[in-house]
Motif scaffolding. Structure first.
Motif, PDB file in Angstrom:
ATOM      1  N   LYS A 163      39.372  38.583  27.694  1.00  0.00           N
ATOM      2  CA  LYS A 163      39.898  37.673  28.720  1.00  0.00           C
ATOM      3  C   LYS A 163      41.416  37.682  28.619  1.00  0.00           C
ATOM      4  O   LYS A 163      41.970  37.487  27.539  1.00  0.00           O
ATOM      5  CB  LYS A 163      39.367  36.263  28.476  1.00  0.00           C
ATOM      6  CG  LYS A 163      39.872  35.277  29.508  1.00  0.00           C
ATOM      7  CD  LYS A 163      39.740  33.840  29.040  1.00  0.00           C
ATOM      8  CE  LYS A 163      40.454  32.931  30.034  1.00  0.00           C
ATOM      9  NZ  LYS A 163      40.740  31.624  29.543  1.00  0.00           N
ATOM     10  N   VAL A 164      42.077  37.939  29.741  1.00  0.00           N
ATOM     11  CA  VAL A 164      43.541  37.928  29.758  1.00  0.00           C
ATOM     12  C   VAL A 164      44.023  37.117  30.956  1.00  0.00           C
ATOM     13  O   VAL A 164      43.332  37.040  31.975  1.00  0.00           O
ATOM     14  CB  VAL A 164      44.142  39.355  29.821  1.00  0.00           C
ATOM     15  CG1 VAL A 164      43.977  40.082  28.522  1.00  0.00           C
ATOM     16  CG2 VAL A 164      43.560  40.159  30.963  1.00  0.00           C
ATOM     17  N   GLU A 165      45.193  36.523  30.807  1.00  0.00           N
ATOM     18  CA  GLU A 165      45.778  35.792  31.928  1.00  0.00           C
ATOM     19  C   GLU A 165      46.770  36.706  32.636  1.00  0.00           C
ATOM     20  O   GLU A 165      47.720  37.193  32.032  1.00  0.00           O
ATOM     21  CB  GLU A 165      46.475  34.527  31.419  1.00  0.00           C
ATOM     22  CG  GLU A 165      45.479  33.477  30.967  1.00  0.00           C
ATOM     23  CD  GLU A 165      46.125  32.246  30.376  1.00  0.00           C
ATOM     24  OE1 GLU A 165      47.344  32.079  30.554  1.00  0.00           O
ATOM     25  OE2 GLU A 165      45.402  31.471  29.730  1.00  0.00           O
ATOM     26  N   ALA A 166      46.517  36.928  33.914  1.00  0.00           N
ATOM     27  CA  ALA A 166      47.353  37.840  34.701  1.00  0.00           C
ATOM     28  C   ALA A 166      48.816  37.409  34.690  1.00  0.00           C
ATOM     29  O   ALA A 166      49.717  38.235  34.717  1.00  0.00           O
ATOM     30  CB  ALA A 166      46.828  37.922  36.131  1.00  0.00           C
ATOM     31  N   SER A 167      49.047  36.095  34.621  1.00  0.00           N
ATOM     32  CA  SER A 167      50.420  35.570  34.676  1.00  0.00           C
ATOM     33  C   SER A 167      51.218  35.876  33.402  1.00  0.00           C
ATOM     34  O   SER A 167      52.421  35.689  33.361  1.00  0.00           O
ATOM     35  CB  SER A 167      50.388  34.056  34.915  1.00  0.00           C
ATOM     36  OG  SER A 167      49.597  33.430  33.932  1.00  0.00           O
ATOM     37  N   LYS A 168      50.533  36.357  32.339  1.00  0.00           N
ATOM     38  CA  LYS A 168      51.232  36.673  31.086  1.00  0.00           C
ATOM     39  C   LYS A 168      51.942  38.027  31.144  1.00  0.00           C
ATOM     40  O   LYS A 168      52.719  38.364  30.272  1.00  0.00           O
ATOM     41  CB  LYS A 168      50.231  36.694  29.913  1.00  0.00           C
ATOM     42  CG  LYS A 168      49.702  35.323  29.526  1.00  0.00           C
ATOM     43  CD  LYS A 168      50.674  34.589  28.618  1.00  0.00           C
ATOM     44  CE  LYS A 168      50.297  33.129  28.455  1.00  0.00           C
ATOM     45  NZ  LYS A 168      49.203  32.915  27.537  1.00  0.00           N
ATOM     46  N   ASP A 177      52.788  44.821  28.415  1.00  0.00           N
ATOM     47  CA  ASP A 177      52.460  45.971  29.241  1.00  0.00           C
ATOM     48  C   ASP A 177      50.996  45.821  29.667  1.00  0.00           C
ATOM     49  O   ASP A 177      50.135  45.508  28.847  1.00  0.00           O
ATOM     50  CB  ASP A 177      52.699  47.212  28.363  1.00  0.00           C
ATOM     51  CG  ASP A 177      52.037  48.452  28.896  1.00  0.00           C
ATOM     52  OD1 ASP A 177      51.862  48.527  30.112  1.00  0.00           O
ATOM     53  OD2 ASP A 177      51.719  49.344  28.089  1.00  0.00           O
ATOM     54  N   VAL A 178      50.698  46.079  30.940  1.00  0.00           N
ATOM     55  CA  VAL A 178      49.343  45.894  31.476  1.00  0.00           C
ATOM     56  C   VAL A 178      48.319  46.770  30.743  1.00  0.00           C
ATOM     57  O   VAL A 178      47.184  46.351  30.514  1.00  0.00           O
ATOM     58  CB  VAL A 178      49.336  46.165  33.004  1.00  0.00           C
ATOM     59  CG1 VAL A 178      47.928  46.265  33.541  1.00  0.00           C
ATOM     60  CG2 VAL A 178      50.092  45.063  33.733  1.00  0.00           C
ATOM     61  N   ARG A 238      51.161  45.658  41.248  1.00  0.00           N
ATOM     62  CA  ARG A 238      51.269  47.126  41.357  1.00  0.00           C
ATOM     63  C   ARG A 238      51.052  47.794  39.999  1.00  0.00           C
ATOM     64  O   ARG A 238      50.575  48.921  39.932  1.00  0.00           O
ATOM     65  CB  ARG A 238      52.628  47.528  41.937  1.00  0.00           C
ATOM     66  CG  ARG A 238      52.780  47.053  43.371  1.00  0.00           C
ATOM     67  CD  ARG A 238      53.659  47.925  44.227  1.00  0.00           C
ATOM     68  NE  ARG A 238      53.642  47.431  45.605  1.00  0.00           N
ATOM     69  CZ  ARG A 238      52.747  47.766  46.520  1.00  0.00           C
ATOM     70  NH1 ARG A 238      51.776  48.619  46.195  1.00  0.00           N
ATOM     71  NH2 ARG A 238      52.795  47.284  47.738  1.00  0.00           N
ATOM     72  N   ASP A 239      51.378  47.076  38.921  1.00  0.00           N
ATOM     73  CA  ASP A 239      51.131  47.615  37.576  1.00  0.00           C
ATOM     74  C   ASP A 239      49.655  47.516  37.200  1.00  0.00           C
ATOM     75  O   ASP A 239      49.125  48.376  36.493  1.00  0.00           O
ATOM     76  CB  ASP A 239      51.978  46.865  36.535  1.00  0.00           C
ATOM     77  CG  ASP A 239      53.453  47.225  36.630  1.00  0.00           C
ATOM     78  OD1 ASP A 239      53.756  48.271  37.226  1.00  0.00           O
ATOM     79  OD2 ASP A 239      54.304  46.461  36.131  1.00  0.00           O
ATOM     80  N   ILE A 240      48.994  46.453  37.668  1.00  0.00           N
ATOM     81  CA  ILE A 240      47.562  46.258  37.379  1.00  0.00           C
ATOM     82  C   ILE A 240      46.723  47.279  38.161  1.00  0.00           C
ATOM     83  O   ILE A 240      45.708  47.762  37.674  1.00  0.00           O
ATOM     84  CB  ILE A 240      47.122  44.803  37.711  1.00  0.00           C
ATOM     85  CG1 ILE A 240      47.682  43.832  36.651  1.00  0.00           C
ATOM     86  CG2 ILE A 240      45.601  44.679  37.792  1.00  0.00           C
ATOM     87  CD1 ILE A 240      47.445  42.354  36.970  1.00  0.00           C
ATOM     88  N   LEU A 241      47.196  47.616  39.373  1.00  0.00           N
ATOM     89  CA  LEU A 241      46.433  48.466  40.296  1.00  0.00           C
ATOM     90  C   LEU A 241      45.899  49.763  39.680  1.00  0.00           C
ATOM     91  O   LEU A 241      44.700  50.028  39.770  1.00  0.00           O
ATOM     92  CB  LEU A 241      47.281  48.749  41.545  1.00  0.00           C
ATOM     93  CG  LEU A 241      46.583  49.511  42.678  1.00  0.00           C
ATOM     94  CD1 LEU A 241      45.391  48.727  43.209  1.00  0.00           C
ATOM     95  CD2 LEU A 241      47.560  49.816  43.802  1.00  0.00           C
ATOM     96  N   PRO A 242      46.746  50.604  39.022  1.00  0.00           N
ATOM     97  CA  PRO A 242      46.205  51.862  38.473  1.00  0.00           C
ATOM     98  C   PRO A 242      45.101  51.651  37.448  1.00  0.00           C
ATOM     99  O   PRO A 242      44.142  52.418  37.389  1.00  0.00           O
ATOM    100  CB  PRO A 242      47.429  52.527  37.800  1.00  0.00           C
ATOM    101  CG  PRO A 242      48.611  51.792  38.278  1.00  0.00           C
ATOM    102  CD  PRO A 242      48.180  50.453  38.757  1.00  0.00           C
ATOM    103  N   VAL A 243      45.231  50.576  36.635  1.00  0.00           N
ATOM    104  CA  VAL A 243      44.225  50.301  35.595  1.00  0.00           C
ATOM    105  C   VAL A 243      42.892  49.932  36.250  1.00  0.00           C
ATOM    106  O   VAL A 243      41.828  50.368  35.818  1.00  0.00           O
ATOM    107  CB  VAL A 243      44.717  49.178  34.641  1.00  0.00           C
ATOM    108  CG1 VAL A 243      43.680  48.870  33.578  1.00  0.00           C
ATOM    109  CG2 VAL A 243      46.024  49.575  33.976  1.00  0.00           C
TER     110      VAL A 243
END
Length: 449
Positions: free
Chosen positions: A80-85, A95-96, A285-290
């Motif tokens: 579980k991760v918080e996107a806002s971090k 780093d994502v 945009r950084d989360i997108l590729p993952v």
């Protein structure tokens, strides 16, 4: 992965989560589809992408709990991760891709624990032999040239060893002291200058230099009980094939890993008009590729994210899912709105789940020899109070019940070790009397409840 049908998955989730049938149904289908994909022919298997989910609803309605219980059911690596971090690449922040590295670390620990369990008996047997060697070292009598003499000594030694083994099995030697070599790893202090933190690359300085630097060995006198724990651990490590563990862990991450992206609504919205955009569109945009599928470098090798299931969640009070960038929206085809919790839901949450709050407090006080019980009226009053406070102040859903129960039972929990009362009944009147002043005073309830 356990082969549960969607109906069975929902039934299992019902044991811990009240209501939210739509969300349960969606995650049950997503989980079953992962098993179905494994049964498909290989050439088509790679083409079947997971249907990522966005859970929409206020805090405390069960979003995280649904994802967590789902991962437990599937025996899948879950993080579980918080996107806002996270912040956009180039700015100070996480780093994502570290999400995937952390997920792989968890998977390795999970598989290692399973393998350790499998070799536990063998490790215990080997550890027992080593303890016997410490208790009774074998010494050949070099002065004696007689073969018969040596044989007699060996027989005597074997008999003594078997007696010690029996005493060891009966736990009669637990407090006996033995001298054991303890390995302590000590590395010189060094500073590394790198554009990316070495921990972000998932590298461990001890692993890099571990092969070159000598391990310090320290002799210590410890009890047999302590030695057993250390030696079982050491023997289990020897019996486990770490290459096999890593291969299995990466396979689990790639095929059944679950990433729970909380607070995704906090990164939704248009580009910042003032100053650098480090927390919204840039992070998306950084989360997108993952989420789309890429290969991430980890200390265990490359890990593909194509078939990891991403479950995002957010309250979406200010923003809405359509405020996310179109490419990211397209990667979360399933959207489920969770219901706000009612007084009736709170009554059920207090009593029905396996980990119900009433059961938890009953078990906690039982450890002090106190039998606590709650009348139906008391439970209804607690639920009603939670609903009222949620309406008047910030709505934090079922989490409000934790606060109210702690406040309600504070004096009992404080004085229970000294108290003479062994049977306590919580009534409706007790709940009203204990909470009335806090509930009436809106400012006070804002801070206390």
């Amino acid at each position: 992965m356990r082969e549960l049908t969607p109906r069975e998955i929902v039934k299992e989730l019902d044991k811990y989560i009240i209501g939210q049938d739509k969300a349960k149904k969606s995650v049950a289908i997503a989980m079953r589809n992962r098993w179905r994909r494994q049964q498909v022919e290989e050439h088509l298997r790679e083409e079947i992408m997971p249907n990522n989910i966005i859970l929409i609803g206020p805090t405390g309605v069960g979003k995280t709990e649904i994802a967590r219980r789902l991962a437990k059911l599937a025996n899948a690596p879950f993080i579980k991760v918080e996107a806002s971090k996270f912040t956009e690449v180039g700015y100070v922040g996480r780093d994502v891709e570290s999400i995937i590295r952390d997920l792989v670390d968890l998977a390795v620990s999970m598989v290692k624990a399973e393998k350790t369990k499998q070799v536990q008996k063998k490790a215990e047997s080997h550890a027992e032999e080593r303890i016997l060697d410490l208790l009774l070292p074998y010494k050949r009598n070099r002065k004696s040239r007689s073969k018969n003499n040596n044989e007699r000594n060996e027989e005597k030694w074997n008999n003594t060893r078997e007696k010690l083994r029996k005493q060891l099995e009966e736990k009669k030697l637990e407090s006996r002291l033995v001298e054991l070599d303890i390995h302590s790893e000590s590395y010189p202090m060094m500073q590394i200058f790198s554009p990316i933190g070495i921990e972000e690359m998932g590298l461990n300085i001890q692993e890099i230099f571990g092969g070159f630097l000598p391990k310090k060995v320290k002799k210590r006198k410890i009890t047999v009980a302590e030695a057993r724990k250390i030696l079982v651990q050491e023997e289990a490590q020897k019996l486990i094939d770490m290459d096999e563990v890593i291969t299995e862990a990466i396979k689990r991450v790639e095929n059944s890993g679950i990433v729970f992206l909380d607070e995704i609504d906090k990164i939704a919205g248009s580009k910042s008009k003032v100053g650098p955009d480090v927390s919204r569109e840039g992070v998306q945009r950084d989360i997108l590729p993952v989420v789309e599928g890429c290969s991430v470098v980890t200390k265990y090798g490359m890990v593909k994210t194509d078939h990891i299931l991403f479950i995002a969640s957010g309250a979406f009070h200010i923003s809405k899912p359509s405020d996310l960038i179109p490419e990211l929206q397209g990667r979360f085809p399933i959207r489920v709105e969770l219901d706000s919790l009612t007084t009736e839901d709170f009554i059920r949450i207090l009593t029905e789940p396996r980990n119900a709050l009433v059961s938890q407090y009953t078990a906690l006080l039982k450890t002090e020899g106190i039998d606590i019980s709650f009348t139906d009226g008391a439970i209804k009053e607690i639920a009603k109070t939670a609903s009222e406070v949620n309406e008047r102040t910030e709505n934090i859903g079922a989490r409000r019940l934790h606060t109210i129960m702690t406040t309600l039972l504070e004096d009992i929990l404080y004085s229970s070790p000294d108290g003479k009362k062994k049977k306590i009944t919580i009534t409706k009147q007790f709940v009203i009397k204990t909470l009335k002043d806090i509930v009436k005073d809106e400012d006070l309830s804002r801070y206390i409840l």
